[in-house]
Design a protein around this motif. Sequence first.
Motif, PDB file in Angstrom:
ATOM      1  N   ALA A 133       0.838  -1.200   0.000  1.00 45.69           N
ATOM      2  CA  ALA A 133       0.000   0.000   0.000  1.00 45.69           C
ATOM      3  C   ALA A 133       0.874   1.253   0.000  1.00 45.69           C
ATOM      4  O   ALA A 133       0.574   2.243  -0.687  1.00 45.69           O
ATOM      5  N   LEU A 134       1.972   1.205   0.765  1.00 48.43           N
ATOM      6  CA  LEU A 134       2.904   2.336   0.750  1.00 48.43           C
ATOM      7  C   LEU A 134       3.514   2.526  -0.633  1.00 48.43           C
ATOM      8  O   LEU A 134       3.651   3.662  -1.108  1.00 48.43           O
ATOM      9  N   ASP A 135       3.872   1.436  -1.296  1.00 52.10           N
ATOM     10  CA  ASP A 135       4.416   1.534  -2.659  1.00 52.10           C
ATOM     11  C   ASP A 135       3.463   2.306  -3.563  1.00 52.10           C
ATOM     12  O   ASP A 135       3.891   3.159  -4.357  1.00 52.10           O
ATOM     13  N   ALA A 136       2.174   1.982  -3.474  1.00 55.14           N
ATOM     14  CA  ALA A 136       1.190   2.611  -4.351  1.00 55.14           C
ATOM     15  C   ALA A 136       1.116   4.111  -4.133  1.00 55.14           C
ATOM     16  O   ALA A 136       0.979   4.895  -5.081  1.00 55.14           O
ATOM     17  N   VAL A 137       1.232   4.533  -2.869  1.00 55.71           N
ATOM     18  CA  VAL A 137       1.180   5.965  -2.557  1.00 55.71           C
ATOM     19  C   VAL A 137       2.515   6.634  -2.883  1.00 55.71           C
ATOM     20  O   VAL A 137       2.552   7.753  -3.413  1.00 55.71           O
ATOM     21  N   ALA A 138       3.618   5.938  -2.587  1.00 56.43           N
ATOM     22  CA  ALA A 138       4.941   6.521  -2.835  1.00 56.43           C
ATOM     23  C   ALA A 138       5.184   6.779  -4.317  1.00 56.43           C
ATOM     24  O   ALA A 138       5.918   7.705  -4.685  1.00 56.43           O
ATOM     25  N   SER A 139       4.551   5.981  -5.174  1.00 56.53           N
ATOM     26  CA  SER A 139       4.741   6.150  -6.618  1.00 56.53           C
ATOM     27  C   SER A 139       4.142   7.447  -7.133  1.00 56.53           C
ATOM     28  O   SER A 139       4.470   7.901  -8.231  1.00 56.53           O
ATOM     29  N   GLY A 140       3.244   8.037  -6.350  1.00 54.77           N
ATOM     30  CA  GLY A 140       2.564   9.254  -6.776  1.00 54.77           C
ATOM     31  C   GLY A 140       1.322   8.989  -7.598  1.00 54.77           C
ATOM     32  O   GLY A 140       0.574   9.913  -7.928  1.00 54.77           O
ATOM     33  N   ALA A 141       1.091   7.717  -7.946  1.00 56.88           N
ATOM     34  CA  ALA A 141      -0.071   7.386  -8.769  1.00 56.88           C
ATOM     35  C   ALA A 141      -1.368   7.507  -7.980  1.00 56.88           C
ATOM     36  O   ALA A 141      -2.427   7.795  -8.553  1.00 56.88           O
ATOM     37  N   LEU A 142      -1.276   7.270  -6.671  1.00 55.94           N
ATOM     38  CA  LEU A 142      -2.455   7.322  -5.815  1.00 55.94           C
ATOM     39  C   LEU A 142      -2.181   8.207  -4.611  1.00 55.94           C
ATOM     40  O   LEU A 142      -1.062   8.270  -4.114  1.00 55.94           O
ATOM     41  N   ARG A 143      -3.221   8.860  -4.140  1.00 56.93           N
ATOM     42  CA  ARG A 143      -3.104   9.671  -2.931  1.00 56.93           C
ATOM     43  C   ARG A 143      -3.323   8.831  -1.677  1.00 56.93           C
ATOM     44  O   ARG A 143      -2.828   9.157  -0.602  1.00 56.93           O
ATOM     45  N   GLN A 144      -4.074   7.743  -1.828  1.00 59.62           N
ATOM     46  CA  GLN A 144      -4.444   6.908  -0.684  1.00 59.62           C
ATOM     47  C   GLN A 144      -4.446   5.442  -1.095  1.00 59.62           C
ATOM     48  O   GLN A 144      -4.719   5.106  -2.253  1.00 59.62           O
ATOM     49  N   ALA A 145      -4.158   4.575  -0.152  1.00 60.50           N
ATOM     50  CA  ALA A 145      -4.269   3.131  -0.361  1.00 60.50           C
ATOM     51  C   ALA A 145      -4.569   2.481   0.978  1.00 60.50           C
ATOM     52  O   ALA A 145      -4.282   3.040   2.040  1.00 60.50           O
ATOM     53  N   PHE A 146      -5.145   1.278   0.905  1.00 56.92           N
ATOM     54  CA  PHE A 146      -5.595   0.585   2.114  1.00 56.92           C
ATOM     55  C   PHE A 146      -4.922  -0.774   2.213  1.00 56.92           C
ATOM     56  O   PHE A 146      -4.872  -1.530   1.239  1.00 56.92           O
ATOM     57  N   ALA A 147      -4.401  -1.079   3.397  1.00 59.09           N
ATOM     58  CA  ALA A 147      -3.822  -2.388   3.682  1.00 59.09           C
ATOM     59  C   ALA A 147      -4.781  -3.141   4.587  1.00 59.09           C
ATOM     60  O   ALA A 147      -4.961  -2.764   5.751  1.00 59.09           O
ATOM     61  N   LEU A 148      -5.395  -4.193   4.062  1.00 56.62           N
ATOM     62  CA  LEU A 148      -6.372  -4.963   4.819  1.00 56.62           C
ATOM     63  C   LEU A 148      -5.620  -5.992   5.668  1.00 56.62           C
ATOM     64  O   LEU A 148      -5.634  -7.191   5.406  1.00 56.62           O
ATOM     65  N   CYS A 149      -4.931  -5.490   6.688  1.00 55.98           N
ATOM     66  CA  CYS A 149      -4.048  -6.328   7.503  1.00 55.98           C
ATOM     67  C   CYS A 149      -4.837  -7.168   8.498  1.00 55.98           C
ATOM     68  O   CYS A 149      -5.784  -6.702   9.110  1.00 55.98           O
ATOM     69  N   ARG A 150      -4.408  -8.402   8.628  1.00 59.66           N
ATOM     70  CA  ARG A 150      -4.938  -9.313   9.634  1.00 59.66           C
ATOM     71  C   ARG A 150      -3.951 -10.461   9.762  1.00 59.66           C
ATOM     72  O   ARG A 150      -3.639 -11.083   8.767  1.00 59.66           O
ATOM     73  N   PRO A 151      -3.383 -10.729  10.959  1.00 62.68           N
ATOM     74  CA  PRO A 151      -3.694 -10.131  12.246  1.00 62.68           C
ATOM     75  C   PRO A 151      -3.296  -8.649  12.313  1.00 62.68           C
ATOM     76  O   PRO A 151      -2.489  -8.191  11.506  1.00 62.68           O
ATOM     77  N   PRO A 152      -3.893  -7.932  13.266  1.00 60.06           N
ATOM     78  CA  PRO A 152      -3.539  -6.517  13.431  1.00 60.06           C
ATOM     79  C   PRO A 152      -2.120  -6.371  13.960  1.00 60.06           C
ATOM     80  O   PRO A 152      -1.427  -7.364  14.179  1.00 60.06           O
ATOM     81  N   GLY A 153      -1.677  -5.110  14.183  1.00 58.60           N
ATOM     82  CA  GLY A 153      -0.277  -4.944  14.529  1.00 58.60           C
ATOM     83  C   GLY A 153       0.079  -3.936  15.598  1.00 58.60           C
ATOM     84  O   GLY A 153       1.185  -3.962  16.119  1.00 58.60           O
ATOM     85  N   HIS A 154      -0.810  -3.014  15.961  1.00 58.32           N
ATOM     86  CA  HIS A 154      -0.366  -1.843  16.709  1.00 58.32           C
ATOM     87  C   HIS A 154       0.025  -2.112  18.158  1.00 58.32           C
ATOM     88  O   HIS A 154       0.625  -1.249  18.793  1.00 58.32           O
TER      89      HIS A 154
END
Length: 338
Positions: A133-154
Amino acid sequence: MLTFCSRAQSAHAPSFELVNGAAEAHAETPARLANMLAEMGEVREPADHGLAPIVAVHDPDYLAFLQSAHEAWLGAGREGDAIGYAFPVRGRRPLDLERIDGRLGQYGFDTVTPIAAGTWEAAYGAAQAALSALDAVASGALRQAFALCRPPGHHAGADYFGGYCYLNNAAIAARAAAARGMGPVAVLDVDYHHGNGTQDIFWEDGSVFFASIHADPRTDFPYFWGHADERGAGDGEGTTFNQPLPRGTGWAEYEPALGKALEAISRFGAKTLIVSYGADTFADDPITQFALTTDDMERVGAMIGAAGLPTVAVMEGGYNVTALGRNVAAFIAGLEGG
């Protein structure tokens, strides 16, 4: 919104957790992922970025342990999931905790996070989803992306797991963003529970701002982190911003807290935003005590989207399986519309 999710994330299927003195069916199940996927649009398998961006956050010995723990458990003649029962005191400070859960837990963290046969593969896949998801935003092609993570991490720290979390997906994405020159980076945690692992990881790192809105830890997990006076230390002094809220919090109380968090992120000068999104702020979540509605999830997303920052949203908690997918979809709709 472009979403990333690894097929391996369904492999983690713990059978039970020990909570409040009893063995209960585990709340963090593969059914959560299936329900969310049913509500998503385009979902892509993430690229494999390897261990390097994970090692940038987590201790190598800890990662080796995660990869081998279940096999070692079986090798010792045990069955089922690996779950501990004795914990060292890692560090503490005097706190006026209200519930026996917290007072008992001052000596451990925790008995609700078993390591099952597919835990490492699922956690690794979730981290790769966040990085993609970070790759997609870092490329500049997208302003936002979503990572449907499971298990969670925080709740996962640099060298510990707990709270259903093993690898800290938001921290991995944040550190990778900083390494790619996308800083200053901010992490905004809007899960019901405080993101103690994320706070710990960036506690002395002034390059990443951590803001969290969560249930008051005097009454709720994780108890020992997330108090309002925790502000960071060393180079990170002033870059932690906690807003604990009481049980029963609804939109009228939540909205101004979210506004304050976004204002603090703006003052920090963040150029990239990582969002730890938890749908467990929902009024009918079975293990939490806030009162947000599905419409409020969209409002949360819209306020974050209105900040106008390149944003990677990373999935955290949310345990009302029936409502989970539509709550996540509402948040995404608000984020895109904001």
